[in-house]
Design a protein around this motif. Structure first.
Motif, PDB file in Angstrom:
ATOM      1  N   GLU A  42       2.070   7.851   1.254  1.00  0.00           N
ATOM      2  CA  GLU A  42       1.858   8.645   2.261  1.00  0.00           C
ATOM      3  C   GLU A  42       2.148   8.669   3.659  1.00  0.00           C
ATOM      4  O   GLU A  42       2.253   7.599   3.785  1.00  0.00           O
ATOM      5  N   LEU A  72       0.979  -1.201   0.375  1.00  0.00           N
ATOM      6  CA  LEU A  72      -0.045  -0.172  -0.021  1.00  0.00           C
ATOM      7  C   LEU A  72       0.201   1.612   0.261  1.00  0.00           C
ATOM      8  O   LEU A  72       0.474   2.245  -0.519  1.00  0.00           O
ATOM      9  N   LEU A  87       2.255   1.960  -2.842  1.00  0.00           N
ATOM     10  CA  LEU A  87       1.099   2.651  -4.159  1.00  0.00           C
ATOM     11  C   LEU A  87       0.515   3.683  -3.971  1.00  0.00           C
ATOM     12  O   LEU A  87       0.854   4.381  -4.587  1.00  0.00           O
ATOM     13  N   ARG A  88       0.655   4.230  -2.667  1.00  0.00           N
ATOM     14  CA  ARG A  88      -0.013   6.014  -2.025  1.00  0.00           C
ATOM     15  C   ARG A  88       1.222   5.869  -0.824  1.00  0.00           C
ATOM     16  O   ARG A  88       0.970   5.696   0.221  1.00  0.00           O
TER      17      ARG A  88
END
Length: 116
Positions: A36, A30, A33-34
């Protein structure tokens, strides 16, 4: 061969290490993919949890090995102690393997974030 009975030989500690470790890998994917900050914190805490579970499983395995060692005939004690230690270390190996994989995913995420 080490891998043939790797999970079984590690004992009960392999279950929490696996559960936390696979959650760690999912969070790492995750993060890739992102990329953050909130996902980076999740990966960090799940990484510590995974390694902690591996160390805990190893430690309890070593404790049990040495607790029951006196029930083994003296001539076999060294052999059984070595085998018990080797089996107990499977928990730590699993935790480290999953941690290294997650660190690789974190590095990829950091590289992607730096390029953006």
């Amino acid at each position: 061969m080490m891998w043939a009975n790797f999970f079984r030989d590690g004992g009960w500690g392999m279950y929490p290490t696996s559960i936390f470790g696979f959650a760690l890998i999912a969070a790492g994917v995750l993060l890739v993919l992102r990329p953050e900050r909130r996902f980076a914190v999740l990966v960090g805490t799940l990484g510590m949890l995974t390694l902690g579970a591996g160390v805990l499983g190893t430690t309890t395995g070593l404790i049990n090995t040495f607790r029951y060692l006196m029930r083994v005939p003296e001539a076999e004690q060294f052999k059984i102690a070595a085998l018990g230690c080797a089996e107990s270390l499977n928990n730590l190996v699993l935790g480290l393997m999953l941690g290294v994989l997650a660190a690789l995913l974190g590095s990829i995420a950091a590289f992607r974030a730096a390029r953006a």
